[in-house]
Design an enzyme around this catalytic site. Structure first.
Site, PDB file in Angstrom:
ATOM      1  N   TYR A  82     -26.029 -23.377  33.049  1.00  0.00           N
ATOM      2  CA  TYR A  82     -24.670 -23.897  32.852  1.00  0.00           C
ATOM      3  C   TYR A  82     -23.974 -23.210  31.688  1.00  0.00           C
ATOM      4  O   TYR A  82     -22.758 -23.010  31.714  1.00  0.00           O
ATOM      5  CB  TYR A  82     -24.680 -25.421  32.674  1.00  0.00           C
ATOM      6  CG  TYR A  82     -24.601 -26.107  34.008  1.00  0.00           C
ATOM      7  CD1 TYR A  82     -23.370 -26.244  34.654  1.00  0.00           C
ATOM      8  CD2 TYR A  82     -25.738 -26.573  34.659  1.00  0.00           C
ATOM      9  CE1 TYR A  82     -23.290 -26.837  35.904  1.00  0.00           C
ATOM     10  CE2 TYR A  82     -25.666 -27.163  35.906  1.00  0.00           C
ATOM     11  CZ  TYR A  82     -24.434 -27.288  36.517  1.00  0.00           C
ATOM     12  OH  TYR A  82     -24.337 -27.854  37.764  1.00  0.00           O
ATOM     13  N   ASN A 127     -13.111 -27.799  41.360  1.00  0.00           N
ATOM     14  CA  ASN A 127     -13.544 -26.735  40.449  1.00  0.00           C
ATOM     15  C   ASN A 127     -13.708 -27.271  39.029  1.00  0.00           C
ATOM     16  O   ASN A 127     -12.937 -28.115  38.587  1.00  0.00           O
ATOM     17  CB  ASN A 127     -12.554 -25.576  40.475  1.00  0.00           C
ATOM     18  CG  ASN A 127     -12.452 -24.974  41.864  1.00  0.00           C
ATOM     19  OD1 ASN A 127     -13.325 -25.213  42.693  1.00  0.00           O
ATOM     20  ND2 ASN A 127     -11.408 -24.217  42.125  1.00  0.00           N
ATOM     21  N   HIS A 144     -14.868 -33.175  40.044  1.00  0.00           N
ATOM     22  CA  HIS A 144     -16.263 -32.888  39.692  1.00  0.00           C
ATOM     23  C   HIS A 144     -16.440 -32.587  38.213  1.00  0.00           C
ATOM     24  O   HIS A 144     -17.397 -31.922  37.818  1.00  0.00           O
ATOM     25  CB  HIS A 144     -16.792 -31.722  40.552  1.00  0.00           C
ATOM     26  CG  HIS A 144     -16.913 -32.068  42.007  1.00  0.00           C
ATOM     27  ND1 HIS A 144     -17.130 -31.142  42.993  1.00  0.00           N
ATOM     28  CD2 HIS A 144     -16.845 -33.272  42.640  1.00  0.00           C
ATOM     29  CE1 HIS A 144     -17.188 -31.751  44.174  1.00  0.00           C
ATOM     30  NE2 HIS A 144     -17.009 -33.035  43.985  1.00  0.00           N
ATOM     31  N   SER A 216     -14.881 -25.425  51.394  1.00  0.00           N
ATOM     32  CA  SER A 216     -15.621 -25.452  52.658  1.00  0.00           C
ATOM     33  C   SER A 216     -15.505 -26.805  53.345  1.00  0.00           C
ATOM     34  O   SER A 216     -15.936 -26.952  54.489  1.00  0.00           O
ATOM     35  CB  SER A 216     -17.087 -25.114  52.401  1.00  0.00           C
ATOM     36  OG  SER A 216     -17.605 -25.983  51.420  1.00  0.00           O
TER      37      SER A 216
HETATM   38  P1  OAD Z   1     -17.771 -23.636  48.654  1.00  0.00           P
HETATM   39  O1  OAD Z   1     -18.481 -22.519  48.022  1.00  0.00           O
HETATM   40  O2  OAD Z   1     -18.540 -24.601  49.478  1.00  0.00           O
HETATM   41  O3  OAD Z   1     -16.626 -23.058  49.606  1.00  0.00           O
HETATM   42  C1  OAD Z   1     -15.737 -22.067  49.198  1.00  0.00           C
HETATM   43  C2  OAD Z   1     -14.755 -21.868  50.319  1.00  0.00           C
HETATM   44  O4  OAD Z   1     -13.759 -20.965  49.867  1.00  0.00           O
HETATM   45  C3  OAD Z   1     -15.347 -21.289  51.591  1.00  0.00           C
HETATM   46  O5  OAD Z   1     -14.898 -22.070  52.704  1.00  0.00           O
HETATM   47  C4  OAD Z   1     -14.778 -19.863  51.670  1.00  0.00           C
HETATM   48  O6  OAD Z   1     -14.526 -19.449  52.988  1.00  0.00           O
HETATM   49  C5  OAD Z   1     -13.481 -20.034  50.898  1.00  0.00           C
HETATM   50  N1  OAD Z   1     -12.981 -18.839  50.196  1.00  0.00           N
HETATM   51  C6  OAD Z   1     -13.687 -17.895  49.531  1.00  0.00           C
HETATM   52  N2  OAD Z   1     -12.884 -17.008  48.937  1.00  0.00           N
HETATM   53  C7  OAD Z   1     -11.611 -17.402  49.219  1.00  0.00           C
HETATM   54  C8  OAD Z   1     -10.314 -16.922  48.869  1.00  0.00           C
HETATM   55  N3  OAD Z   1     -10.145 -15.863  48.104  1.00  0.00           N
HETATM   56  N4  OAD Z   1      -9.239 -17.597  49.337  1.00  0.00           N
HETATM   57  C9  OAD Z   1      -9.398 -18.690  50.140  1.00  0.00           C
HETATM   58  N5  OAD Z   1     -10.584 -19.195  50.483  1.00  0.00           N
HETATM   59  C10 OAD Z   1     -11.675 -18.569  50.036  1.00  0.00           C
HETATM   60  O7  OAD Z   1     -16.956 -24.364  47.504  1.00  0.00           O
HETATM   61  P2  OAD Z   1     -16.354 -25.847  47.476  1.00  0.00           P
HETATM   62  O8  OAD Z   1     -15.764 -26.214  48.807  1.00  0.00           O
HETATM   63  O9  OAD Z   1     -15.482 -25.907  46.289  1.00  0.00           O
HETATM   64  O10 OAD Z   1     -19.970 -29.527  43.944  1.00  0.00           O
HETATM   65  O11 OAD Z   1     -17.632 -26.711  47.229  1.00  0.00           O
HETATM   66  C11 OAD Z   1     -17.466 -28.075  47.032  1.00  0.00           C
HETATM   67  C12 OAD Z   1     -18.450 -28.563  46.054  1.00  0.00           C
HETATM   68  O12 OAD Z   1     -19.758 -28.208  46.490  1.00  0.00           O
HETATM   69  C13 OAD Z   1     -18.368 -27.929  44.675  1.00  0.00           C
HETATM   70  O13 OAD Z   1     -17.428 -28.536  43.841  1.00  0.00           O
HETATM   71  C14 OAD Z   1     -19.739 -28.127  44.170  1.00  0.00           C
HETATM   72  C15 OAD Z   1     -20.440 -27.592  45.388  1.00  0.00           C
HETATM   73  O14 OAD Z   1     -21.738 -27.733  45.481  1.00  0.00           O
HETATM   74  C16 OAD Z   1     -20.767 -29.903  42.936  1.00  0.00           C
HETATM   75  O15 OAD Z   1     -21.261 -29.119  42.165  1.00  0.00           O
HETATM   76  C17 OAD Z   1     -20.953 -31.381  42.861  1.00  0.00           C
END
Ligand code: OAD
Length: 273
Positions: A82, A127, A144, A216
């Site tokens: 971290y 984020n 988060h 995602s």
């Molecule tokens: P993810 O890593 O699960 O998903 C990232 C998403 O961003 C994916 O669907 C990619 O296709 C998309 N992506 C990547 N680059 C991009 C760009 N330049 N423009 C648009 N889209 C893009 O991340 P989160 O959905 O944020 O939780 O994950 C949710 C939570 O799961 C996080 O906050 C974290 C994680 O584990 C905890 O730590 C509790």
């Protein structure tokens, strides 16, 4: 065309909620959680990230380190990871997607000053990097938590951290002789901060337009906000590089980088009467 339709919807909306995920920060050089090595390498960083960040990220699986159990079993390893991520977030700069969202907030606030919360714009983010705030966003709800502030495991009190890497792992707490410091992030299996959850719930209930960007859409409860908004009659849109579980449910689905689509939407919005 979805970008023009989204700009028109923003122009007509009274209350907008935007939910962001790691994809929004990918173009700042911060790897996402899933498919992290692929899109970190693929993104066009607006700012130079710490050079080793994507490489180091591959060595650790965030989905196994981001748990209270991992911290209890090996606090040194988790705290090191971290602190390394904290350094990356401190060094990173907002990209055009973050900046466009800050512009959108100012645009909507100038047009429809809020009499009471929720205001005309609420940014819900998963984020922890604080890049939205660095870009100038103000109405940010951190679902988060954040990685820049850390708290004592015994007292719950925040401790001041240097901007340099920490010297000792796990970092000792200045507040309690047996305490150590942990980041103020929400780990898997932990509750979301009740105040953030409440603010999110109220904003989603009141919105007439919901945008889901760079997430995602698999981690609850954030992933379900869009259904809640749609049930209340809000228009919905998604911006993502790839299809997600909500892509077929939204009114407009944009397959693009947020750092490119969001400035384009803002340009269209500014040109509208
Ligand atoms: P993810 O890593 O699960 O998903 C990232 C998403 O961003 C994916 O669907 C990619 O296709 C998309 N992506 C990547 N680059 C991009 C760009 N330049 N423009 C648009 N889209 C893009 O991340 P989160 O959905 O944020 O939780 O994950 C949710 C939570 O799961 C996080 O906050 C974290 C994680 O584990 C905890 O730590 C509790």
């Amino acid at each position: 065309m979805p970008l023009r339709a989204i700009a028109a919807a923003l122009n007509a909306a009274h209350r907008v909620v935007v939910l962001t995920g790691a994809g929004v920060s990918a173009e700042s050089g911060i790897p996402t959680f899933r498919a992290r090595s692929a899109d970190a390498a693929d993104s066009k960083p607006a700012a130079q990230p710490p050079s080793s960040m994507a490489a180091l990220w591959k060595e650790f699986d965030p989905l196994t380190l981001a748990t209270p159990e991992a911290f209890a079993a090996n606090p040194e390893r988790v705290a090191r990871w971290y602190d390394w991520r904290r350094q990356g977030c401190l060094a990173a700069l907002p990209n055009p997607g973050h900046l466009a969202l800050a512009q959108l907030e100012s645009f909507l606030a100038a047009r429809r000053p809020a009499a009471a919360a929720p205001g005309p714009f609420t940014l819900l983010t998963q984020n922890v990097d604080r890049l939205h705030q660095k870009a100038g966003s103000r109405a940010v709800v951190e679902l988060h938590g954040n990685i820049l502030t850390w708290r004592c495991t015994r007292t719950g009190r925040d401790a001041d951290l240097p901007s340099e890497p920490l010297a000792q792992f796990p970092p000792p707490s200045p507040h309690h002789p047996q305490g150590i410091l942990r980041p103020n992030v929400v780990w898997f299996g932990e509750m979301l901060p009740p105040s953030a959850l409440q603010a999110a719930f109220e904003a989603v209930e009141a919105c007439d337009l919901f945008l889901s960007i760079g997430t995602s859409s698999v981690v609850q409860p954030a992933a379900s906000f869009i259904q809640q908004a749609a049930r209340r009659g809000a228009a919905t849109a998604e911006i993502n590089l790839e299809p997600t579980p909500i892509s077929h449910q939204v009114d407009w689905s944009v397959r693009a980088r947020s750092g490119e689509a969001l400035p384009a939407i803002m340009a269209l919005l500014f040109a509208m009467p």
